[in-house]
Design a protein around this motif. Structure first.
Motif, PDB file in Angstrom:
ATOM      1  N   ALA A 148       0.823  -1.209   0.000  1.00 33.34           N
ATOM      2  CA  ALA A 148       0.000   0.000   0.000  1.00 33.34           C
ATOM      3  C   ALA A 148       0.857   1.259   0.000  1.00 33.34           C
ATOM      4  CB  ALA A 148      -0.933  -0.001   1.208  1.00 33.34           C
ATOM      5  N   LEU A 149       1.943   1.245   0.782  1.00 29.05           N
ATOM      6  CA  LEU A 149       2.781   2.433   0.921  1.00 29.05           C
ATOM      7  C   LEU A 149       3.832   2.542  -0.178  1.00 29.05           C
ATOM      8  CD1 LEU A 149       3.439   2.323   4.779  1.00 29.05           C
ATOM      9  CD2 LEU A 149       1.955   3.941   3.579  1.00 29.05           C
ATOM     10  N   GLY A 150       4.396   1.391  -0.551  1.00 31.54           N
ATOM     11  CA  GLY A 150       5.496   1.400  -1.510  1.00 31.54           C
ATOM     12  C   GLY A 150       6.854   1.573  -0.859  1.00 31.54           C
ATOM     13  N   TYR A 151       6.896   1.546   0.469  1.00 29.00           N
ATOM     14  CA  TYR A 151       8.162   1.669   1.178  1.00 29.00           C
ATOM     15  C   TYR A 151       8.012   1.064   2.570  1.00 29.00           C
ATOM     16  CZ  TYR A 151       5.891   5.734   3.375  1.00 29.00           C
ATOM     17  OH  TYR A 151       5.012   6.562   4.041  1.00 29.00           O
ATOM     18  N   ILE A 152       9.147   0.856   3.250  1.00 28.58           N
ATOM     19  CA  ILE A 152       9.157   0.360   4.625  1.00 28.58           C
ATOM     20  C   ILE A 152       9.212   1.559   5.560  1.00 28.58           C
ATOM     21  CG2 ILE A 152      10.453  -0.984   6.338  1.00 28.58           C
ATOM     22  CD1 ILE A 152      11.472  -2.718   4.046  1.00 28.58           C
ATOM     23  N   PRO A 153       8.194   1.747   6.416  1.00 32.68           N
ATOM     24  CA  PRO A 153       8.130   2.950   7.262  1.00 32.68           C
ATOM     25  C   PRO A 153       8.894   2.789   8.579  1.00 32.68           C
ATOM     26  CG  PRO A 153       6.137   1.696   7.524  1.00 32.68           C
ATOM     27  CD  PRO A 153       6.985   0.936   6.528  1.00 32.68           C
ATOM     28  N   PHE A 154      10.174   2.445   8.491  1.00 34.35           N
ATOM     29  CA  PHE A 154      11.009   2.204   9.668  1.00 34.35           C
ATOM     30  C   PHE A 154      12.187   3.164   9.671  1.00 34.35           C
ATOM     31  CE2 PHE A 154      10.339  -2.384  11.327  1.00 34.35           C
ATOM     32  CZ  PHE A 154       8.957  -2.242  11.226  1.00 34.35           C
ATOM     33  N   SER A 155      12.567   3.603  10.857  1.00 28.49           N
ATOM     34  CA  SER A 155      13.824   4.322  11.007  1.00 28.49           C
ATOM     35  C   SER A 155      14.959   3.303  11.005  1.00 28.49           C
ATOM     36  CB  SER A 155      13.836   5.103  12.316  1.00 28.49           C
ATOM     37  OG  SER A 155      13.852   4.217  13.423  1.00 28.49           O
ATOM     38  N   GLN A 156      16.195   3.784  10.895  1.00 25.33           N
ATOM     39  CA  GLN A 156      17.328   2.868  10.926  1.00 25.33           C
ATOM     40  C   GLN A 156      17.450   2.210  12.300  1.00 25.33           C
ATOM     41  OE1 GLN A 156      20.853   4.835   9.437  1.00 25.33           O
ATOM     42  NE2 GLN A 156      20.099   4.820   7.340  1.00 25.33           N
ATOM     43  N   SER A 157      17.046   2.906  13.355  1.00 24.51           N
ATOM     44  CA  SER A 157      17.059   2.294  14.689  1.00 24.51           C
ATOM     45  C   SER A 157      16.056   1.153  14.772  1.00 24.51           C
ATOM     46  CB  SER A 157      16.758   3.346  15.759  1.00 24.51           C
ATOM     47  OG  SER A 157      17.792   4.300  15.841  1.00 24.51           O
ATOM     48  N   GLU A 158      14.887   1.334  14.168  1.00 24.39           N
ATOM     49  CA  GLU A 158      13.870   0.277  14.173  1.00 24.39           C
ATOM     50  C   GLU A 158      14.304  -0.896  13.304  1.00 24.39           C
ATOM     51  OE1 GLU A 158       9.778   2.837  14.870  1.00 24.39           O
ATOM     52  OE2 GLU A 158      10.735   2.903  12.909  1.00 24.39           O
ATOM     53  N   LEU A 159      14.954  -0.616  12.195  1.00 22.74           N
ATOM     54  CA  LEU A 159      15.490  -1.693  11.364  1.00 22.74           C
ATOM     55  C   LEU A 159      16.527  -2.485  12.158  1.00 22.74           C
ATOM     56  CD1 LEU A 159      15.967   0.133   7.944  1.00 22.74           C
ATOM     57  CD2 LEU A 159      14.307  -1.671   8.437  1.00 22.74           C
ATOM     58  N   ALA A 160      17.358  -1.775  12.907  1.00 19.29           N
ATOM     59  CA  ALA A 160      18.365  -2.451  13.721  1.00 19.29           C
ATOM     60  C   ALA A 160      17.712  -3.356  14.759  1.00 19.29           C
ATOM     61  CB  ALA A 160      19.264  -1.414  14.398  1.00 19.29           C
ATOM     62  N   SER A 161      16.635  -2.880  15.405  1.00 21.61           N
ATOM     63  CA  SER A 161      15.923  -3.701  16.384  1.00 21.61           C
ATOM     64  C   SER A 161      15.307  -4.929  15.732  1.00 21.61           C
ATOM     65  CB  SER A 161      14.822  -2.870  17.063  1.00 21.61           C
ATOM     66  OG  SER A 161      15.368  -1.884  17.899  1.00 21.61           O
ATOM     67  N   ALA A 162      14.824  -4.763  14.509  1.00 28.35           N
ATOM     68  CA  ALA A 162      14.160  -5.867  13.825  1.00 28.35           C
ATOM     69  C   ALA A 162      15.118  -6.990  13.464  1.00 28.35           C
ATOM     70  CB  ALA A 162      13.463  -5.355  12.566  1.00 28.35           C
ATOM     71  N   ILE A 163      16.394  -6.663  13.237  1.00 25.33           N
ATOM     72  CA  ILE A 163      17.327  -7.700  12.790  1.00 25.33           C
ATOM     73  C   ILE A 163      18.389  -8.028  13.839  1.00 25.33           C
ATOM     74  CG2 ILE A 163      16.953  -7.053  10.387  1.00 25.33           C
ATOM     75  CD1 ILE A 163      19.767  -5.803  10.407  1.00 25.33           C
TER      76      ILE A 163
END
Length: 227
Positions: free
Chosen positions: A167-182
């Protein structure tokens, strides 16, 4: 939620929509949880699971150094806090309300009655647990790699299967949230994002990551189960 064969979702929504009326008619009053409420906490016994009526919850675990790793998100018409029900054992995951949440709390005895009322519900809960188990297995496989680039590529390709991304066409995460996710540091993720951007694979902005070349990005992934 209808998923493609061989795929699974990072954000779960409407998997059990067909049983919303059954649960609402069962007689258990809906509970309200304000934003930021920790509904279940790792290490603490919680003899219930919850059917989510409205809102958004985050499922995560905390590492020995205290960092949080995001395992997934739940939206309406799903079950969460699924490692509950064993009254004498602490749960593993922590569930946090990211918005105002409305949910029905269910015990093992409640589920047994509901399964008797509609055996299809029992079968679909088993399938739902299978979907969640696949997500956990994906996370374990991804974390077995020490390469931050592979972990990030795995996560991006998984998130791209979600309706939110489509729906958005992008991942709505900050780099800090991406870091938490992985399960990586923000510095590691920032370094990989710069490299992927320089290679023309992604475009990044404030709380926004857009994939420009999924096929080439897939060459960095360690998980080969994506459709």
């Amino acid at each position: 939620m209808t998923a493609a064969v061989g795929s699974f979702a990072f954000i779960l929504e409407d998997n059990l929509l067909a049983y919303r009326d059954l649960i609402l008619s069962y007689g258990r009053a809906a509970m309200s949880f304000p934003k930021s409420t920790v509904i279940s906490s790792g290490g603490v016994p919680s003899p219930y699971i919850y059917f989510l009526l409205e809102g958004l919850v985050r499922i995560s675990v905390f590492g020995p150094q205290g960092y949080e790793r995001i395992l997934g998100y739940h939206k309406k018409n799903t079950l969460f806090a699924m490692d509950g029900l064993r009254r004498d054992q602490g749960v593993i995951v922590t569930t946090t309300a990211l918005t105002q949440v409305e949910a029905v709390r269910l015990s093992l005895e409640d589920l047994s009655v509901l399964f008797q009322q509609d055996p299809r519900f029992a079968a679909d809960v088993v399938l739902y647990y299978s979907d969640v188990l696949k997500l956990m297995c994906y996370d374990a496989e991804s974390q077995s790699s020490n390469d931050t680039r592979a972990k990030l590529a795995n996560f991006i390709l998984l998130f791209m299967q979600c309706a939110d991304y489509q729906a958005l066409g992008y991942i709505p995460f900050s780099q800090s949230e991406l870091a938490s996710a992985i399960g990586a540091s923000r510095i590691q993720v920032a370094r990989v994002c710069r490299t992927l951007k320089a290679e023309g694979l992604i475009q990044v902005g404030k709380r926004r990551l857009m994939v420009l070349d999924p096929e080439r990005l897939g060459q960095s992934a360690s998980y080969q189960g994506f459709p």
